[in-house]
Design a protein around this motif. Structure first.
Motif, PDB file in Angstrom:
ATOM      1  N   LEU A 239       1.657  -3.394  -4.715  1.00 32.72           N
ATOM      2  CA  LEU A 239       2.752  -2.944  -3.856  1.00 32.72           C
ATOM      3  C   LEU A 239       3.658  -1.935  -4.562  1.00 32.72           C
ATOM      4  O   LEU A 239       4.220  -1.045  -3.922  1.00 32.72           O
ATOM      5  CB  LEU A 239       3.572  -4.151  -3.388  1.00 32.72           C
ATOM      6  CG  LEU A 239       2.818  -5.118  -2.460  1.00 32.72           C
ATOM      7  CD1 LEU A 239       3.597  -6.411  -2.279  1.00 32.72           C
ATOM      8  CD2 LEU A 239       2.525  -4.464  -1.110  1.00 32.72           C
ATOM      9  N   ASP A 242       2.224   1.341  -3.777  1.00 34.24           N
ATOM     10  CA  ASP A 242       1.971   1.616  -2.360  1.00 34.24           C
ATOM     11  C   ASP A 242       3.218   2.239  -1.745  1.00 34.24           C
ATOM     12  O   ASP A 242       4.299   1.633  -1.774  1.00 34.24           O
ATOM     13  CB  ASP A 242       1.614   0.304  -1.650  1.00 34.24           C
ATOM     14  CG  ASP A 242       1.137   0.511  -0.220  1.00 34.24           C
ATOM     15  OD1 ASP A 242       1.479   1.546   0.379  1.00 34.24           O
ATOM     16  OD2 ASP A 242       0.432  -0.365   0.297  1.00 34.24           O
ATOM     17  N   ARG A 244       4.054   2.562   1.242  1.00 29.97           N
ATOM     18  CA  ARG A 244       4.584   1.768   2.354  1.00 29.97           C
ATOM     19  C   ARG A 244       5.563   0.703   1.869  1.00 29.97           C
ATOM     20  O   ARG A 244       6.386   0.206   2.647  1.00 29.97           O
ATOM     21  CB  ARG A 244       3.440   1.076   3.105  1.00 29.97           C
ATOM     22  CG  ARG A 244       2.463   1.993   3.803  1.00 29.97           C
ATOM     23  CD  ARG A 244       1.296   1.188   4.358  1.00 29.97           C
ATOM     24  NE  ARG A 244       0.569   0.492   3.289  1.00 29.97           N
ATOM     25  CZ  ARG A 244      -0.421  -0.375   3.511  1.00 29.97           C
ATOM     26  NH1 ARG A 244      -0.798  -0.646   4.758  1.00 29.97           N
ATOM     27  NH2 ARG A 244      -1.026  -0.961   2.488  1.00 29.97           N
ATOM     28  N   ALA A 245       5.460   0.347   0.599  1.00 29.81           N
ATOM     29  CA  ALA A 245       6.264  -0.754   0.065  1.00 29.81           C
ATOM     30  C   ALA A 245       7.666  -0.325  -0.344  1.00 29.81           C
ATOM     31  O   ALA A 245       8.513  -1.170  -0.631  1.00 29.81           O
ATOM     32  CB  ALA A 245       5.560  -1.395  -1.127  1.00 29.81           C
ATOM     33  N   SER A 248      10.882  -2.043   1.279  1.00 36.30           N
ATOM     34  CA  SER A 248      10.384  -3.246   1.952  1.00 36.30           C
ATOM     35  C   SER A 248      10.592  -4.510   1.121  1.00 36.30           C
ATOM     36  O   SER A 248      10.734  -4.457  -0.102  1.00 36.30           O
ATOM     37  CB  SER A 248       8.892  -3.097   2.264  1.00 36.30           C
ATOM     38  OG  SER A 248       8.676  -2.054   3.196  1.00 36.30           O
ATOM     39  N   TYR A 250       8.927  -8.481   0.536  1.00 30.97           N
ATOM     40  CA  TYR A 250       7.663  -9.195   0.714  1.00 30.97           C
ATOM     41  C   TYR A 250       7.787 -10.652   0.289  1.00 30.97           C
ATOM     42  O   TYR A 250       8.211 -10.947  -0.825  1.00 30.97           O
ATOM     43  CB  TYR A 250       6.555  -8.534  -0.110  1.00 30.97           C
ATOM     44  CG  TYR A 250       6.245  -7.125   0.319  1.00 30.97           C
ATOM     45  CD1 TYR A 250       5.392  -6.874   1.388  1.00 30.97           C
ATOM     46  CD2 TYR A 250       6.832  -6.045  -0.338  1.00 30.97           C
ATOM     47  CE1 TYR A 250       5.115  -5.573   1.791  1.00 30.97           C
ATOM     48  CE2 TYR A 250       6.562  -4.741   0.064  1.00 30.97           C
ATOM     49  CZ  TYR A 250       5.703  -4.520   1.125  1.00 30.97           C
ATOM     50  OH  TYR A 250       5.438  -3.233   1.528  1.00 30.97           O
ATOM     51  N   GLN A 318       4.005  -9.202   6.721  1.00 30.00           N
ATOM     52  CA  GLN A 318       4.043  -7.842   6.179  1.00 30.00           C
ATOM     53  C   GLN A 318       3.299  -7.773   4.849  1.00 30.00           C
ATOM     54  O   GLN A 318       2.551  -6.817   4.597  1.00 30.00           O
ATOM     55  CB  GLN A 318       5.483  -7.371   5.977  1.00 30.00           C
ATOM     56  CG  GLN A 318       5.578  -5.958   5.428  1.00 30.00           C
ATOM     57  CD  GLN A 318       6.963  -5.368   5.517  1.00 30.00           C
ATOM     58  OE1 GLN A 318       7.225  -4.495   6.328  1.00 30.00           O
ATOM     59  NE2 GLN A 318       7.872  -5.870   4.681  1.00 30.00           N
ATOM     60  N   GLU A 321      -0.380  -7.853   5.618  1.00 35.49           N
ATOM     61  CA  GLU A 321      -0.806  -6.588   6.223  1.00 35.49           C
ATOM     62  C   GLU A 321      -0.942  -5.495   5.170  1.00 35.49           C
ATOM     63  O   GLU A 321      -1.928  -4.749   5.142  1.00 35.49           O
ATOM     64  CB  GLU A 321       0.204  -6.163   7.284  1.00 35.49           C
ATOM     65  CG  GLU A 321      -0.029  -4.773   7.868  1.00 35.49           C
ATOM     66  CD  GLU A 321      -1.365  -4.627   8.590  1.00 35.49           C
ATOM     67  OE1 GLU A 321      -1.882  -3.490   8.642  1.00 35.49           O
ATOM     68  OE2 GLU A 321      -1.885  -5.645   9.086  1.00 35.49           O
ATOM     69  N   HIS A 322       0.031  -5.387   4.275  1.00 43.15           N
ATOM     70  CA  HIS A 322       0.001  -4.323   3.275  1.00 43.15           C
ATOM     71  C   HIS A 322      -0.991  -4.590   2.148  1.00 43.15           C
ATOM     72  O   HIS A 322      -1.396  -3.668   1.443  1.00 43.15           O
ATOM     73  CB  HIS A 322       1.407  -4.089   2.718  1.00 43.15           C
ATOM     74  CG  HIS A 322       2.299  -3.375   3.686  1.00 43.15           C
ATOM     75  ND1 HIS A 322       3.547  -2.913   3.350  1.00 43.15           N
ATOM     76  CD2 HIS A 322       2.125  -3.039   4.985  1.00 43.15           C
ATOM     77  CE1 HIS A 322       4.109  -2.327   4.410  1.00 43.15           C
ATOM     78  NE2 HIS A 322       3.257  -2.404   5.407  1.00 43.15           N
TER      79      HIS A 322
END
Length: 358
Positions: A239, A242, A244-245, A248, A250, A318, A321-322
């Motif tokens: 992550l 990533d 997208r992270a 975010s 988690y 989430q 998903e990631h």
């Protein structure tokens, strides 16, 4: 650009495993490790085991001090060099006094945030929180939730909540990833762990009464969220890289947790080869553990019982998903508990692995 990782909390177990994983993923990386002065010698020995060259610098510092307790020259070097920050330093003891917990977990995080905001080429700030910032909340807990008016079972939870609040205030201006693990166990393949706390208190309890009929403790209907350290570390490194992270939060928790009763029975069967045969009310066990002499003898913190009565269910949609497609997923407790118990049996008399209970 060559990556430089600034890490607090070394030579703690999670930070050590994190460094091992980062070295595997990025052999050319450099590590700047902020280490409390009393841990400097141990940190040097640990890093010599991990890295056979000069790819690391150990910095004597203290997160409870302004500027992390480092000099101006070191600060400027770090501001210009660091690309990734992993903040793991914290007091994790469930029985920690309030003033110490606040000083390390809250004030320390504020100082780390001040430091992170000065880094010129920051690519990611990874903050280690805990799933239990949810406090006494019941029902489904979402990764997007934090301040829901909850109360807390101990000063550890309360101060980790306060610390995460401060991190979230800067999440829009800093490329931040917040990690909230469940209760971390040893490695799922080797069983290795640094301290016999958390669920290992259950093993220590069962050890004391191995020769007599074993009781269940309470109804045990609550979900107990156990995760092996290799899952937490592998997911965190993935992550951290990533896009997208960024921004975010988690839950690195078990998507299919067992009830406390089933987990307790499984531990009992694996450790002692027999099932619990009757039930003691939780209130009786809690009162008994309130007696200091008994608590010291059995070597179990009474705060541990609170986590066998949680009414929370941690939604980790989430995170799942990631992580999908990465090959990283949380294994079922039944699939790795034997390794944990075997390691415990082999090392249960080692003084440095035992949490001293007062």
């Amino acid at each position: 650009m060559k990556r430089t990782y600034f890490i607090t909390g070394f030579p703690g177990f999670i930070s050590s495993k994190l460094i091992q994983k980062l070295l595997m993923e990025d052999p050319n990386a450099h590590f700047e490790l902020l280490v409390y002065k009393d841990q400097y010698y141990k940190a040097t020995i640990e890093m010599d085991k991990l890295v056979k060259d000069s790819r690391y610098t150990i910095i004597k510092g203290d997160i409870t001090l302004p500027d992390l307790g480092v000099d101006e020259e070191t600060k400027n070097r770090l501001y210009n060099k660091v690309t990734h920050v992993f903040h793991l330093a914290a007091i994790y003891d469930l029985a920690v006094p309030e003033d110490l917990a606040y000083k390390v977990n809250v004030t320390g995080t504020e100082h780390v945030l001040q430091f992170v905001r000065q880094i010129y080429s920051l690519e990611r700030f990874v903050y280690f929180s805990t799933a239990f910032v949810s406090g006494d909340r019941a029902g489904e807990i979402l990764e997007t939730e934090l301040d829901c008016g909850q109360s807390f079972k101990n000063h550890y939870e309360a101060t980790k909540y306060e610390a995460e609040l401060r991190v979230q205030r800067h999440i829009s201006e800093l490329p931040t990833t917040i990690i909230r693990p469940g209760i971390v166990m040893g490695d799922s393949k080797t069983g290795e762990t640094a301290k016999f706390d958390g669920p290992y208190f259950v093993m220590r309890f069962l050890d004391k009464f191995a020769r007599i009929p074993i009781p269940y403790i309470g109804k045990g209907a609550a979900l107990i969220n156990l995760v092996p350290i290799d899952f937490v570390v592998n997911a965190t490194v993935f992550l951290a890289n990533d896009q997208r992270a960024s921004g975010s939060v988690y839950h690195l928790t078990d998507p299919n947790p067992l009830t406390a009763r089933k987990a307790y029975r499984l531990i009992c069967e694996t450790l002692l080869g027999k099932k619990p045969s009757y039930t003691l009310p939780t209130s009786i066990v809690y009162k008994t553990l309130s007696v200091p002499s008994f608590r010291k003898w059995v070597q179990v913190e009474r705060e541990t019982l609170d986590y066998f009565q949680l009414k929370a269910a941690y939604n980790c949609d989430q995170a799942c998903e990631h992580l999908r497609g990465s090959g990283i997923e949380c294994p079922n407790l039944a699939d790795y508990l034997q390794q944990e118990v075997t390691y415990y049996k082999e090392h249960r008399h080692e003084h440095e692995k035992l949490i001293q209970v007062n």
